[in-house]
Design an enzyme around this catalytic site. Structure first.
Site, PDB file in Angstrom:
ATOM      1  N   ASN A 190     -15.704  28.673  12.627  1.00 26.88           N
ATOM      2  CA  ASN A 190     -16.188  27.989  11.103  1.00 26.88           C
ATOM      3  C   ASN A 190     -18.077  29.330  11.512  1.00 26.88           C
ATOM      4  OD1 ASN A 190     -17.414  26.124  13.877  1.00 26.88           O
ATOM      5  ND2 ASN A 190     -18.571  25.011  11.311  1.00 26.88           N
ATOM      6  N   GLU A 209     -21.121  30.124   9.709  1.00 25.82           N
ATOM      7  CA  GLU A 209     -22.343  28.974   8.967  1.00 25.82           C
ATOM      8  C   GLU A 209     -23.105  31.092   8.785  1.00 25.82           C
ATOM      9  OE1 GLU A 209     -23.472  25.893  10.398  1.00 25.82           O
ATOM     10  OE2 GLU A 209     -22.126  24.616  10.200  1.00 25.82           O
ATOM     11  N   TYR A 264     -26.204  28.279   3.097  1.00 27.81           N
ATOM     12  CA  TYR A 264     -25.034  27.728   3.387  1.00 27.81           C
ATOM     13  C   TYR A 264     -24.160  27.302   2.565  1.00 27.81           C
ATOM     14  CZ  TYR A 264     -28.945  25.037   5.932  1.00 27.81           C
ATOM     15  OH  TYR A 264     -30.169  24.536   5.965  1.00 27.81           O
ATOM     16  N   CYS A 269     -15.035  27.733   6.866  1.00 29.55           N
ATOM     17  CA  CYS A 269     -14.470  26.200   7.243  1.00 29.55           C
ATOM     18  C   CYS A 269     -13.625  27.529   8.861  1.00 29.55           C
ATOM     19  CB  CYS A 269     -14.042  25.730   6.523  1.00 29.55           C
ATOM     20  SG  CYS A 269     -14.708  24.840   6.478  1.00 29.55           S
ATOM     21  N   GLU A 328     -10.464  27.091   9.381  1.00 34.02           N
ATOM     22  CA  GLU A 328      -9.313  27.050   8.938  1.00 34.02           C
ATOM     23  C   GLU A 328      -9.126  28.711   8.592  1.00 34.02           C
ATOM     24  OE1 GLU A 328     -10.988  24.068   9.262  1.00 34.02           O
ATOM     25  OE2 GLU A 328      -9.866  22.777   9.085  1.00 34.02           O
TER      26      GLU A 328
HETATM   27  N1  THU Z   1     -15.611  22.953   9.019  1.00 31.59           N
HETATM   28  C1  THU Z   1     -14.947  23.396   9.462  1.00 31.59           C
HETATM   29  O1  THU Z   1     -14.679  24.599   9.599  1.00 31.59           O
HETATM   30  N2  THU Z   1     -13.227  23.040   9.012  1.00 31.59           N
HETATM   31  C2  THU Z   1     -13.416  21.997   8.120  1.00 31.59           C
HETATM   32  O2  THU Z   1     -11.936  21.753   8.074  1.00 31.59           O
HETATM   33  C3  THU Z   1     -14.857  21.372   8.299  1.00 31.59           C
HETATM   34  C4  THU Z   1     -15.713  21.564   7.889  1.00 31.59           C
HETATM   35  C5  THU Z   1     -17.352  23.453   9.035  1.00 31.59           C
HETATM   36  C6  THU Z   1     -17.900  24.171   7.652  1.00 31.59           C
HETATM   37  C7  THU Z   1     -19.051  23.603   7.763  1.00 31.59           C
HETATM   38  O3  THU Z   1     -19.717  25.030   8.681  1.00 31.59           O
HETATM   39  C8  THU Z   1     -19.322  22.241   9.134  1.00 31.59           C
HETATM   40  O4  THU Z   1     -18.339  22.372   9.465  1.00 31.59           O
HETATM   41  C9  THU Z   1     -19.915  21.263   8.747  1.00 31.59           C
HETATM   42  O5  THU Z   1     -19.522  21.046   7.475  1.00 31.59           O
END
Ligand code: THU
Length: 142
Positions: free
Chosen positions: A50, A52, A56, A61, A63
């Protein structure tokens, strides 16, 4: 809808790839570090973490990063995904990620959801995203 479960060695390799890339997660705002790896038909593995952003909603993500890496490497048929979040219970892919995965495989994409390294849960994509909207829904318009 029976699917093809990857061999145990392939499942472990996928989880290991997801755990390895998780080290590079950029999650200064949530502190929630996620690694993901996808297995393409033919055996190639692509990974992503992920990423960020101070703005925001711009963050992506793990995936999604893994799917993008696979497509960028020329792979459009995905068989399996592993996601490692370090949580217990482990986090399963969010809804947007399920939708993104559905584009590049049939409903039998195998999803391994792991804590640190151990597989804890496994699903078929169609269990987590039943009756998905997909490319076939747009066929009449093309
Ligand atoms: N996140 C993922 O990378 N995959 C998911 O399936 C759920 C959430 C990340 C997004 C964000 O950077 C952090 O987790 C909190 O939501």
């Amino acid at each position: 809808m029976g699917g093809l479960e990857p061999a145990a060695a392939a499942r472990q390799a996928l989880i290991a790839a997801a755990a390895a890339v998780r080290v590079h997660a950029y999650a200064p705002y949530s502190g929630f570090r996620v690694g993901a790896a996808v297995l393409a038909e033919g055996g190639a593995v692509a990974a992503g973490a992920n990423v960020e952003n101070a703005s925001y909603p711009v963050g992506i993500c793990a995936e999604q990063a893994a799917v993008a890496a696979a497509v960028a490497a020329g792979h459009r048929r995905l068989q399996a995904l592993a996601v490692v979040s370090g949580e217990d219970p482990p986090a399963a892919p969010c809804g947007a990620c399920r939708q993104m995965l559905a584009e590049f495989g049939d409903p039998r994409i195998y999803l391994a959801v792991a804590g640190e390294t151990e597989p804890r849960e496994a699903y078929w994509l169609h269990e987590l995203l039943p009756r998905a909207f997909g490319p076939a829904d747009l066929e009449r318009k093309r």
